[in-house]
Design a protein around this motif. Sequence first.
Motif, PDB file in Angstrom:
ATOM      1  N   THR A 246      -3.213  -0.252   9.999  1.00  0.00           N
ATOM      2  CA  THR A 246      -1.947   0.110  10.017  1.00  0.00           C
ATOM      3  C   THR A 246      -1.727   1.539   9.470  1.00  0.00           C
ATOM      4  O   THR A 246      -2.318   1.941   8.596  1.00  0.00           O
ATOM      5  CB  THR A 246      -0.958  -0.861   9.021  1.00  0.00           C
ATOM      6  N   ALA A 247      -1.010   2.439  10.390  1.00  0.00           N
ATOM      7  CA  ALA A 247      -0.555   3.682   9.889  1.00  0.00           C
ATOM      8  C   ALA A 247       0.727   3.927   9.692  1.00  0.00           C
ATOM      9  O   ALA A 247       1.498   3.691  10.698  1.00  0.00           O
ATOM     10  CB  ALA A 247      -1.078   4.866  10.951  1.00  0.00           C
TER      11      ALA A 247
ATOM     12  N   MET B 230      -6.368   6.390   2.916  1.00  0.00           N
ATOM     13  CA  MET B 230      -6.957   5.533   3.699  1.00  0.00           C
ATOM     14  C   MET B 230      -7.566   4.336   2.634  1.00  0.00           C
ATOM     15  O   MET B 230      -7.993   4.967   1.624  1.00  0.00           O
ATOM     16  CB  MET B 230      -7.741   5.829   4.723  1.00  0.00           C
ATOM     17  N   THR B 231      -7.505   3.020   2.829  1.00  0.00           N
ATOM     18  CA  THR B 231      -8.086   2.179   1.915  1.00  0.00           C
ATOM     19  C   THR B 231      -8.682   0.991   3.039  1.00  0.00           C
ATOM     20  O   THR B 231      -8.295   1.048   4.175  1.00  0.00           O
ATOM     21  CB  THR B 231      -7.036   1.401   0.990  1.00  0.00           C
TER      22      THR B 231
ATOM     23  N   ALA C  84       1.106  -1.321   0.044  1.00  0.00           N
ATOM     24  CA  ALA C  84       0.050   0.017  -0.090  1.00  0.00           C
ATOM     25  C   ALA C  84       0.894   1.461   0.137  1.00  0.00           C
ATOM     26  O   ALA C  84       0.562   2.401  -0.310  1.00  0.00           O
ATOM     27  CB  ALA C  84      -1.009   0.085   1.260  1.00  0.00           C
ATOM     28  N   LEU C  85       2.011   0.956   0.392  1.00  0.00           N
ATOM     29  CA  LEU C  85       3.014   2.284   0.362  1.00  0.00           C
ATOM     30  C   LEU C  85       3.627   2.735  -0.993  1.00  0.00           C
ATOM     31  O   LEU C  85       3.888   3.657  -1.274  1.00  0.00           O
ATOM     32  CB  LEU C  85       4.226   2.046   1.357  1.00  0.00           C
TER      33      LEU C  85
ATOM     34  N   VAL D 174       0.219   6.582   5.348  1.00  0.00           N
ATOM     35  CA  VAL D 174      -0.569   5.443   4.359  1.00  0.00           C
ATOM     36  C   VAL D 174      -1.424   4.652   5.537  1.00  0.00           C
ATOM     37  O   VAL D 174      -0.650   4.048   6.217  1.00  0.00           O
ATOM     38  CB  VAL D 174       0.177   4.602   3.549  1.00  0.00           C
ATOM     39  N   MET D 175      -2.693   4.602   5.188  1.00  0.00           N
ATOM     40  CA  MET D 175      -3.469   3.709   6.188  1.00  0.00           C
ATOM     41  C   MET D 175      -4.404   2.658   5.583  1.00  0.00           C
ATOM     42  O   MET D 175      -5.433   2.885   5.274  1.00  0.00           O
ATOM     43  CB  MET D 175      -4.536   4.685   7.183  1.00  0.00           C
TER      44      MET D 175
END
Length: 426
Positions: free
Chosen positions: A265-266, A382-383, A242-243, A257-258
């Motif tokens: 996870t943040a 956020m996803t 995701a990053l 990124v969350m």
Amino acid sequence: MEPCETIRRFVVFDIGKTNTRAILADLASGQEIETLRMENRVLPGPPYPHLDVEELWLFLMRSLREFAAGARIGGVIVIAHGATFALIDDSGLVLPVLDYEFVGPDELAEAYDRLRPPFERTGTPRMPGGLNIGAQLFWLRSRFPNRVAQAQHALFWPQYWTWRLTGRAVSEISYASSHGDVWDLRTRIPAGGTMADVTGGLFPGLAPAHELAGVIRPDLAHAHGLPEGIPVHVGAHDSSLALVPHAGAGKREPLVVMPTGTWLTAFAIGVERMPAGGMLGVMASLDIFGHLVPNFRFMAGKARVDLLAEEDHELPACPAEHCELRQEPENGRFRLVDSRTGQPVRLPVPDGGRKADHLDRLLAREAVRGMQAIGAKGVIHMTGPFAGNRAFTQALEKYWPFPIELRSYEESLVDQVTALFREAGR
């Protein structure tokens, strides 16, 4: 690796803790074409609670066969949830794949704590049950020494499937460095010293997540009616993927990124310094490109399910500012307790209010507390399920002084894979 523009069809196997998705995507257009889903199962044992590997394998093969029937597949990549590994020899698994929620490793916590490396080396806090891969492996060595002695490799969860598809055994840095106790963030090699007796040279060498691991084994292609030569890439930790759209070359401005789901996870992009250890959920890992990323994790999705299912009418109400989440060590379920007394409590819900809304606000507050602890700043990307949870996002907007951008899961996942190969081609 072909450029993204020439790969018309790509398969992403996304193995989450609760569900698994097989996504057929067009990387040239960035579009999801088709998604198949299955619910994951944990088998009770013997010898201990373990993941239903064979059911997952059948799903992956069925999905590939269905997708390949419609078009040429240009590549396959597996991403997967954390804290999971497989011990293998030439013939396959030497032990079932332990469920990280199993509390068995806590039996040896005192002995393991004398061996594990300090936070400053691994970025790993001590976590319950099997959430530290090192604790799992230590417990397995103690309880099943002869079986572990048969193992040639310990493969992280995405790379187990890559090996099963191609026969190549590798490790990948975003997974290796993710709260496992098993990788040194400074040296980029398995943790040494006393941990060498635990890891025992089982983890194979690193390969980049985007790298071509090989092609699907000809015997598998023949057995499952697949075309030969389908490329398979190394794969990665799901949260770390995701990053990629936000942390590639030249993209290091502060932001968060969350990804959300069973875990929230943040990741604090652009910080690149080790956070202070001590607060539950605070850790550091290396991203797919090898950058240090402070992060905060807690099981927001599981806590929400557990607490909404709990019949807590008889418990005393406690003001939200004095409530904290606590996971019961004996069964892994989450409870709310009064931070001043440690006693079980419930949130006060006014007449006409919704318990879920009050709980979502508490979870948002917990997320902000964690982001502050790791020095995060900037826009939140956020996803996942919480991105569609209005009570949660409204609370986050109230507590966080920067904008919040929301994306659907499948749409963002295709973007992440596309970005991975774009960055790899730079």
